[in-house]
Design a protein around this motif. Structure first.
Motif, mmCIF file in Angstrom:
data_model
loop_
_atom_site.group_PDB
_atom_site.id
_atom_site.type_symbol
_atom_site.label_atom_id
_atom_site.label_comp_id
_atom_site.label_asym_id
_atom_site.label_seq_id
_atom_site.Cartn_x
_atom_site.Cartn_y
_atom_site.Cartn_z
ATOM 1 N N CYS A 1 -22.386 34.511 -15.608
ATOM 2 C CA CYS A 1 -23.110 33.902 -14.492
ATOM 3 C C CYS A 1 -24.532 33.544 -14.933
ATOM 4 N N ALA B 1 -29.116 25.174 -15.909
ATOM 5 C CA ALA B 1 -28.384 25.433 -14.665
ATOM 6 C C ALA B 1 -27.711 24.135 -14.232
ATOM 7 N N ALA C 1 -27.109 27.360 -8.670
ATOM 8 C CA ALA C 1 -27.048 28.177 -9.886
ATOM 9 C C ALA C 1 -28.457 28.541 -10.356
#
Length: 130
Positions: free
Chosen positions: A23, A33, A38
């Motif tokens: 992640c 990102a 995100a």
């Protein structure tokens, strides 16, 4: 960009994802990102992990403070993304509304914000609250 003694490579991500390594970890290490949500998640995780260099790097240069001071009594503990709009492949901006839960000296608190994210030099950056 990572490099905090609190970086949890083999466990859950502070943003709520099951895996930091899949992640926010790669974004903290320099992978761009893919969208504003995100980036928001990676910024929350960076605050939680005390990665102030990353937080500053992910801030629009015209709006970022010169430095961030760490507060050892403050712990970011949970993120809720309430809404995420814009930020598609052809968008120049996007918005994320979130609730960030924290503990300040053991006292719980919540910060709610609707943030603006923009593309700058080919990557998403945090511009500030709406």
């Amino acid at each position: 960009m990572a490099g905090s003694k609190r970086t949890p490579r083999a466990r859950a991500c502070p943003c709520g994802s099951p895996s930091y390594a899949e992640c926010c970890g790669p974004i903290h290490d320099g992978k761009p990102a893919p969208d504003p949500e995100a980036l928001m998640r990676s910024r929350f995780s960076a605050f939680a992990l005390d990665l102030s260099d990353y937080v500053l790097h992910s801030w629009h240069p015209e709006h970022r403070p010169p430095e961030l001071e760490s507060d050892p009594a403050l712990r970011w503990v949970r993120l809720e993304v309430l809404e995420s709009t814009g930020g598609g492949l052809f968008d120049a901006e996007g918005f994320v509304e979130f609730r960030a839960h924290y503990r300040d000296g053991g006292t719980p608190g919540v910060m709610t914000e609707r943030s603006t994210f923009v593309r700058h030099d080919g990557r998403w950056v945090y511009q500030g609250p709406v």
